[in-house]
Design an enzyme around this catalytic site. Structure first.
Site, PDB file in Angstrom:
ATOM      1  N   ASN A 153       0.988  -2.580   5.322  1.00 50.91           N
ATOM      2  CA  ASN A 153       0.221  -1.337   5.408  1.00 50.91           C
ATOM      3  C   ASN A 153      -1.050  -1.366   4.553  1.00 50.91           C
ATOM      4  OD1 ASN A 153      -0.163   1.714   5.701  1.00 50.91           O
ATOM      5  ND2 ASN A 153       0.204   1.519   3.500  1.00 50.91           N
ATOM      6  N   GLY A 157       0.821  -1.210   0.000  1.00 49.50           N
ATOM      7  CA  GLY A 157       0.000   0.000   0.000  1.00 49.50           C
ATOM      8  C   GLY A 157       0.847   1.249   0.000  1.00 49.50           C
ATOM      9  N   ASP A 164      -1.693  -6.458  -6.131  1.00 51.65           N
ATOM     10  CA  ASP A 164      -2.940  -6.453  -5.381  1.00 51.65           C
ATOM     11  C   ASP A 164      -2.802  -7.542  -4.325  1.00 51.65           C
ATOM     12  OD1 ASP A 164      -5.513  -6.694  -4.366  1.00 51.65           O
ATOM     13  OD2 ASP A 164      -6.487  -6.452  -6.306  1.00 51.65           O
ATOM     14  N   ARG A 178      -1.528   0.751  -7.791  1.00 51.76           N
ATOM     15  CA  ARG A 178      -1.398   1.887  -8.719  1.00 51.76           C
ATOM     16  C   ARG A 178       0.076   2.111  -9.053  1.00 51.76           C
ATOM     17  NH1 ARG A 178      -5.021   6.063  -5.286  1.00 51.76           N
ATOM     18  NH2 ARG A 178      -3.567   5.304  -3.687  1.00 51.76           N
ATOM     19  N   PRO A 227      -3.369   3.295  14.722  1.00 49.38           N
ATOM     20  CA  PRO A 227      -3.721   4.712  14.824  1.00 49.38           C
ATOM     21  C   PRO A 227      -5.224   4.952  14.996  1.00 49.38           C
ATOM     22  CG  PRO A 227      -2.576   4.161  12.749  1.00 49.38           C
ATOM     23  CD  PRO A 227      -3.074   2.901  13.349  1.00 49.38           C
ATOM     24  N   THR A 247      -5.671  10.806   5.493  1.00 50.32           N
ATOM     25  CA  THR A 247      -5.079  10.310   4.249  1.00 50.32           C
ATOM     26  C   THR A 247      -6.224  10.163   3.257  1.00 50.32           C
ATOM     27  OG1 THR A 247      -5.364   7.996   4.917  1.00 50.32           O
ATOM     28  CG2 THR A 247      -3.289   9.065   5.540  1.00 50.32           C
ATOM     29  N   TYR A 267     -15.365  -3.521   9.201  1.00 53.40           N
ATOM     30  CA  TYR A 267     -14.030  -2.921   9.251  1.00 53.40           C
ATOM     31  C   TYR A 267     -13.399  -3.140  10.620  1.00 53.40           C
ATOM     32  CZ  TYR A 267     -10.232   0.433   9.372  1.00 53.40           C
ATOM     33  OH  TYR A 267      -8.991   1.016   9.520  1.00 53.40           O
TER      34      TYR A 267
END
Length: 256
Positions: free
Chosen positions: A90, A13, A63, A39, A186, A191, A156
């Protein structure tokens, strides 16, 4: 304190947010970087901005949800990049904020496949080499959501609770080896997280941070670098960090 100069650090990531900030921080500390993300163009831009020589950074379009792709990426690393010293798991995301009984199945699967299975795949393919070489550090990016559930967070929060349990289990399984395991968890970090959660709804994403000063990707990267550079006999199992304006998963102080 460990000098991580020339250590090989794999960051998933890595194209934005905490991952990109980690790339910056570890590059400044002299590490060699394997940067992985979906990406690839963003990875190329990041690598260019770091100004590293070609032998200091290796890019992988990946991925993490695709187990065969993860296996191929790790097994086909050039010899000079194959001995990974630090794995920063990450890659992760949140989708939606629906009640469980109204949730979107595709959102669920994307979170579970990325946040849990992707982390497991990378760990499974990287850690055996660490054990064989007798050195290594796995740093998982968890969340306050793994400790405290909040309304609409259901799946999540479940995935981040899984990261917490996996980190604890991995540490136990590696007892007797010098491999270290850390979970950095965190609270609110500004972000692309909220934009991804709300499927690109920028206005709704901005409301998450309205009236308060959230953490930044650089703040998290600073803590991760700290954990990675402690003396070899020191294992920082878990770090929970939040902005001063946040006291729990749901309790925040917003200025008018």
């Amino acid at each position: 304190m460990i000098d991580i100069k020339n250590q090989i650090v794999l960051i998933t990531g890595a194209s934005s947010g905490i991952g990109a900030a980690c790339a910056q921080g570890f590059a400044q500390a002299g590490a060699k970087l394997i940067l992985a993300a979906r990406r690839f163009e963003r990875l190329q831009d990041l690598a260019a901005s770091l100004g590293l020589a070609a032998d200091r950074v290796h890019l992988i379009q990946l991925d993490v949800r695709d187990r065969s792709a993860v296996e191929s990426a790790i097994s086909n690393l050039p010899t000079s990049w194959s001995e990974i010293d630090i794995l920063i798991n990450n890659a992760g995301l949140s989708r939606g904020l629906d009640k469980l009984h109204q949730g979107d199945f595709q959102d669920w699967e994307e979170m579970i496949d990325t946040n849990i299975k992707g982390l497991l795949y990378l760990t499974r393919y990287v850690v055996p080499g660490m054990v064989k070489r007798g050195r290594g550090h796995v740093i998982n990016i968890g969340s306050i959501a793994g400790h405290q559930t909040y309304p609409g967070g259901n799946v999540y929060c479940g995935t981040k609770a899984a990261v917490k349990a996996i980190s604890e289990g991995l540490k136990q399984d590696l007892l007797g080896t010098p491999i270290r395991v850390t979970s950095v968890d965190p609270g609110m970090v500004e972000t692309e997280f909220s934009q991804v959660r709300f499927h690109g709804d920028t206005n709704r994403a901005n409301q998450v941070y309205r009236g308060l000063k959230p953490l930044t990707g650089e703040d998290i990267a600073d803590v991760i670098l700290f954990c990675a550079t402690r003396s070899p006999h020191v294992n920082i199992n878990e770090v929970i960090l939040m902005p001063v304006d946040q006291a729990s998963a749901t309790l925040v102080n917003r200025q008018p």
